[in-house]
Design a protein around this motif. Sequence first.
Motif, PDB file in Angstrom:
ATOM      1  N   HIS A   3     -31.639 -12.311  25.295  1.00 53.64           N
ATOM      2  CA  HIS A   3     -31.023 -13.501  24.520  1.00 53.64           C
ATOM      3  C   HIS A   3     -30.140 -14.106  25.318  1.00 53.64           C
ATOM      4  O   HIS A   3     -29.202 -13.392  26.053  1.00 53.64           O
ATOM      5  CB  HIS A   3     -30.340 -12.920  23.392  1.00 53.64           C
ATOM      6  N   LEU A   4     -30.189 -15.339  25.604  1.00 48.15           N
ATOM      7  CA  LEU A   4     -29.108 -15.900  26.480  1.00 48.15           C
ATOM      8  C   LEU A   4     -27.947 -16.210  25.838  1.00 48.15           C
ATOM      9  O   LEU A   4     -27.790 -16.848  24.612  1.00 48.15           O
ATOM     10  CB  LEU A   4     -29.884 -17.305  27.178  1.00 48.15           C
ATOM     11  N   ILE A   5     -26.853 -15.870  26.362  1.00 49.94           N
ATOM     12  CA  ILE A   5     -25.368 -16.167  25.875  1.00 49.94           C
ATOM     13  C   ILE A   5     -24.594 -17.071  26.724  1.00 49.94           C
ATOM     14  O   ILE A   5     -24.951 -17.108  27.967  1.00 49.94           O
ATOM     15  CB  ILE A   5     -24.777 -14.897  25.685  1.00 49.94           C
ATOM     16  N   GLU A   6     -23.537 -17.744  26.346  1.00 53.70           N
ATOM     17  CA  GLU A   6     -22.721 -18.563  27.053  1.00 53.70           C
ATOM     18  C   GLU A   6     -21.687 -18.000  27.498  1.00 53.70           C
ATOM     19  O   GLU A   6     -20.706 -18.664  27.893  1.00 53.70           O
ATOM     20  CB  GLU A   6     -22.357 -19.836  25.977  1.00 53.70           C
ATOM     21  N   LYS A   7     -21.179 -16.696  27.127  1.00 45.13           N
ATOM     22  CA  LYS A   7     -19.963 -16.201  27.433  1.00 45.13           C
ATOM     23  C   LYS A   7     -20.353 -14.791  28.152  1.00 45.13           C
ATOM     24  O   LYS A   7     -21.312 -14.081  27.621  1.00 45.13           O
ATOM     25  CB  LYS A   7     -19.038 -16.011  26.531  1.00 45.13           C
ATOM     26  N   VAL A   8     -19.589 -14.235  29.175  1.00 43.86           N
ATOM     27  CA  VAL A   8     -19.691 -12.958  29.632  1.00 43.86           C
ATOM     28  C   VAL A   8     -18.861 -11.969  28.842  1.00 43.86           C
ATOM     29  O   VAL A   8     -17.560 -12.170  28.638  1.00 43.86           O
ATOM     30  CB  VAL A   8     -19.114 -12.891  31.171  1.00 43.86           C
ATOM     31  N   LEU A   9     -19.546 -11.068  28.536  1.00 43.89           N
ATOM     32  CA  LEU A   9     -18.864  -9.783  27.812  1.00 43.89           C
ATOM     33  C   LEU A   9     -18.149  -8.881  28.763  1.00 43.89           C
ATOM     34  O   LEU A   9     -18.703  -8.420  29.647  1.00 43.89           O
ATOM     35  CB  LEU A   9     -20.021  -8.903  26.883  1.00 43.89           C
ATOM     36  N   HIS A  16     -37.466  -0.135  26.329  1.00 44.01           N
ATOM     37  CA  HIS A  16     -37.349  -0.798  25.110  1.00 44.01           C
ATOM     38  C   HIS A  16     -35.887  -1.261  25.136  1.00 44.01           C
ATOM     39  O   HIS A  16     -34.828  -0.603  24.782  1.00 44.01           O
ATOM     40  CB  HIS A  16     -37.618   0.147  23.780  1.00 44.01           C
ATOM     41  N   TYR A  17     -35.358  -2.322  25.963  1.00 42.22           N
ATOM     42  CA  TYR A  17     -34.071  -2.929  25.945  1.00 42.22           C
ATOM     43  C   TYR A  17     -34.056  -4.127  25.284  1.00 42.22           C
ATOM     44  O   TYR A  17     -34.798  -5.118  25.095  1.00 42.22           O
ATOM     45  CB  TYR A  17     -34.213  -3.083  27.648  1.00 42.22           C
ATOM     46  N   THR A  18     -32.667  -4.453  25.141  1.00 36.13           N
ATOM     47  CA  THR A  18     -32.223  -5.692  24.574  1.00 36.13           C
ATOM     48  C   THR A  18     -30.974  -6.283  25.650  1.00 36.13           C
ATOM     49  O   THR A  18     -30.168  -5.503  25.927  1.00 36.13           O
ATOM     50  CB  THR A  18     -31.489  -5.678  23.198  1.00 36.13           C
ATOM     51  N   LEU A  19     -31.449  -7.444  26.368  1.00 34.68           N
ATOM     52  CA  LEU A  19     -30.384  -7.948  27.236  1.00 34.68           C
ATOM     53  C   LEU A  19     -29.671  -9.129  26.865  1.00 34.68           C
ATOM     54  O   LEU A  19     -30.397 -10.222  26.256  1.00 34.68           O
ATOM     55  CB  LEU A  19     -31.065  -8.212  28.597  1.00 34.68           C
ATOM     56  N   PHE A  20     -28.370  -9.104  26.734  1.00 36.13           N
ATOM     57  CA  PHE A  20     -27.783 -10.209  26.261  1.00 36.13           C
ATOM     58  C   PHE A  20     -27.194 -10.981  27.737  1.00 36.13           C
ATOM     59  O   PHE A  20     -26.137 -10.410  28.378  1.00 36.13           O
ATOM     60  CB  PHE A  20     -26.622 -10.138  25.453  1.00 36.13           C
ATOM     61  N   ALA A  21     -28.178 -12.067  28.142  1.00 32.63           N
ATOM     62  CA  ALA A  21     -27.925 -12.546  29.500  1.00 32.63           C
ATOM     63  C   ALA A  21     -27.011 -13.553  29.596  1.00 32.63           C
ATOM     64  O   ALA A  21     -27.364 -14.902  29.071  1.00 32.63           O
ATOM     65  CB  ALA A  21     -29.383 -12.730  29.920  1.00 32.63           C
ATOM     66  N   PRO A  22     -25.847 -13.513  30.124  1.00 35.80           N
ATOM     67  CA  PRO A  22     -25.179 -14.694  30.453  1.00 35.80           C
ATOM     68  C   PRO A  22     -25.550 -15.712  31.425  1.00 35.80           C
ATOM     69  O   PRO A  22     -26.153 -15.332  32.252  1.00 35.80           O
ATOM     70  CB  PRO A  22     -23.467 -14.018  31.070  1.00 35.80           C
ATOM     71  N   THR A  23     -25.534 -16.976  31.140  1.00 40.49           N
ATOM     72  CA  THR A  23     -25.833 -17.919  31.936  1.00 40.49           C
ATOM     73  C   THR A  23     -25.168 -18.287  33.307  1.00 40.49           C
ATOM     74  O   THR A  23     -24.050 -17.568  33.262  1.00 40.49           O
ATOM     75  CB  THR A  23     -26.167 -19.255  31.245  1.00 40.49           C
ATOM     76  N   ASN A  24     -25.583 -18.851  34.246  1.00 41.80           N
ATOM     77  CA  ASN A  24     -24.873 -19.123  35.586  1.00 41.80           C
ATOM     78  C   ASN A  24     -23.457 -20.057  34.941  1.00 41.80           C
ATOM     79  O   ASN A  24     -22.361 -19.469  35.536  1.00 41.80           O
ATOM     80  CB  ASN A  24     -25.707 -19.998  36.475  1.00 41.80           C
ATOM     81  N   ASP A  25     -23.521 -20.777  34.110  1.00 38.98           N
ATOM     82  CA  ASP A  25     -22.342 -21.489  33.532  1.00 38.98           C
ATOM     83  C   ASP A  25     -21.425 -20.600  32.930  1.00 38.98           C
ATOM     84  O   ASP A  25     -20.131 -20.663  33.179  1.00 38.98           O
ATOM     85  CB  ASP A  25     -22.609 -22.462  32.367  1.00 38.98           C
ATOM     86  N   ALA A  26     -21.819 -19.408  32.087  1.00 38.07           N
ATOM     87  CA  ALA A  26     -21.126 -18.448  31.616  1.00 38.07           C
ATOM     88  C   ALA A  26     -20.183 -17.565  32.902  1.00 38.07           C
ATOM     89  O   ALA A  26     -18.953 -17.459  32.699  1.00 38.07           O
ATOM     90  CB  ALA A  26     -21.895 -17.296  30.986  1.00 38.07           C
ATOM     91  N   PHE A  27     -20.772 -17.259  33.875  1.00 37.44           N
ATOM     92  CA  PHE A  27     -19.989 -16.768  34.833  1.00 37.44           C
ATOM     93  C   PHE A  27     -19.073 -17.680  35.475  1.00 37.44           C
ATOM     94  O   PHE A  27     -17.918 -17.160  36.027  1.00 37.44           O
ATOM     95  CB  PHE A  27     -21.079 -15.954  36.118  1.00 37.44           C
ATOM     96  N   ASP A  28     -19.629 -18.868  36.060  1.00 38.78           N
ATOM     97  CA  ASP A  28     -18.649 -19.949  36.521  1.00 38.78           C
ATOM     98  C   ASP A  28     -17.722 -20.239  35.791  1.00 38.78           C
ATOM     99  O   ASP A  28     -16.326 -20.380  36.382  1.00 38.78           O
ATOM    100  CB  ASP A  28     -19.583 -21.226  36.707  1.00 38.78           C
TER     101      ASP A  28
END
Length: 708
Positions: free
Chosen positions: A358-364, A267-279
């Motif tokens: 949930h897709l996010i635009e910044k890396v935590l 039972h997980y929640t993943l805040f997933a940074p996109t490729n652009d967030a890592f770039d």
Amino acid sequence: MKLPFVAAFALLVFPALGNAESAYDKIVSHSRIRAKKEGPNVCALQQVQGTKKKYFSTCRNWYRKMICGKQATAVYECCPGYTKLDGMQGCPAVAPVDHVYNTLGLVKATSTQKYSDISKLRPEIEGPGSFTFFAPSNEAWEALDEETRSALISNVNIELYNALHYHMVNKRLLTKDLKNNRKVTSMYNDLGLYINHYSNGVVTVNCARIIYGNQVATNGVVHVIDRVISAVGNTIRDVLEVDDDLTTLSDMAQTAGLTEMLGQPGHYTLFAPTNDAFDSLGGDVLERLQSDKEILGGLVKFHLLDSIQCAEAILAGSSYVTMEGNTIEIGCDGDSITVNGVKMVLKKDIVTTNGVIHLIEKVLMPDSAEVKAMDQRSLKFILENHILKTKVTLGQLYNGQRLETIGGKILRVFIYRAAVCIENSCLIRGSREGSNGALHLTKTLLKPAEKTMFEILKANGSFKIFLSLMEAAGLTDLLKQEGDFTLFAPSDMAFAGLNELTTRMLFISGDVQALRNILLYHITNGIFIGDGMEPRVTNLFKSIQGTNLKVTLVMNSVLVPESDQMATNGVVHFVNHLLYPEDVPVGNQELQMLLRRIITYMQIRVLYQNLTFPSMTKVTRVIQGQPSVTKVTRVIEGQPSITKVTRVIEGEPSITKVTRVIEGEPSITKVTRVIEGEPSITKVTRVIEGEPIISKVTRVVQGKYVLV
């Protein structure tokens, strides 16, 4: 003698346990108590202003009158299972109990009822059985994209029937039976439905919220949900492997040895940074992170929660411990999820068999990854500027205090009503005093000021017009001199769309004091940073111009895109709009008209971009009675100009009566107007030669005025 007693005790206790209220049931009971003055069986809900969203509310949200940071108003409706009677207060009648098909109509899920007809599902839900129907509301069907809805309806024998069956369970399940993290089997290919039941009373099915529950039917029960749900078959790992926007995260998870975990039940929640967030981190930072498997694993786990947090279940901010061990705050702002107070979620509620993405635009960045991402020189510089030369306890800090770091930088202390801040960062709980020093925890890394406000704006390059206006008004030195100021600096975007002539008018208005009034309205005495301002209230700051700035989440209806730029003589907040004290006359009429044009243009542009602005009301005023006659006298000085006017008349031509009075020797003007058939395009050229004359023009418009 003891055994019969035990048996009797069990018979009494077990039914009681079976009837225990769930969080949803408790919150509905509380809403009934809040609405008791409205009559029997009335429930109080909170509706988010400007939307149709309604919630049975917890005490926390009810007394704050806020849902997801937005104002909420109380509305009163019949509690589930009850209905109104003419002439009687409240909801005194029990709603009729009918089969599932007719019950869909009772709860106003008429679109689901209609699609049950089209798909030939109706006989089944009218007949014998015991069904649970998670019925999408009418608004949920409307929100479904047209292509998907058309595909369902065009192949009614299969797709629509299957889709509705996926919303059904072949047994009666009330909200008390919908336990958190429970998986129930749907009537479509035995695929699972994923239930979450939160402590705030929200119940979700595949992250769709139950907005009206427990409408009992003779052959089951109906729960109305806020979206159309689709079948779930992939794990989090499966989504990472196939989503083209998540290839960097997928590679990192694989390198860190976490892909197997993400493919197993859980039972997980993943805040997933996109490729652009890592770039956006830069190649050097990524390379340093990927060189250490342990750091990389910590980075991925910092984006993982060991619980499922659906977007519709988040009504206010709460802290959660990540699988890396540190905490993050998950909240909401309107329809957007916030992470650590920042709206960064691009796409929410990608439901999987073992959680939600949930897709996010910044890396935590956890502390360990932040350290790894820096080179040693940068790290040393940062650390040196977080350590003071002398011990200073929390009780010794005062407003305006200057503290010197072992790196030789000066840190300023700001004391606010609800915060103690050092430079750009405010302290959080946890200050400790030891025999050889004191430890103060800050929200963010400290940024000692190194440039003046003028140097910050000059180096940025997006404030050329503002700096030019400051120079024209003789105020440039204010941006350079020593002091403690707060500047809301309008970027060049504030003047976008104005032509060269109107822009020049700001510089040559002939009223320098008027221009100074406008510019000084952007500056206050004292340094006010974002975290030092109180949330959800209006913070009043007196501008140098003399009138108050009202600062809340937005500032004078102006979004603040970038804040807390620390300067040696204050702090700069970048804004994309020119601020104007409307209650203060600027002296020059043409300048004031220009300012109103700028403000009107900004409102139109921002509304077009669908940004967050206060709601605007269009007012139409009808003036009855005879129309008034206005005399306009225009004096043309200098050489007369030649003006060409082209007027396009569309539709039926209107007839306007015009009376023109010319003083002095009358001139003879011959005007011929011919309108035949379809209206034509008429060009009128007026040439004024010789000495200019003074003309009085009287224009009489027949009919009624309509002021918009």
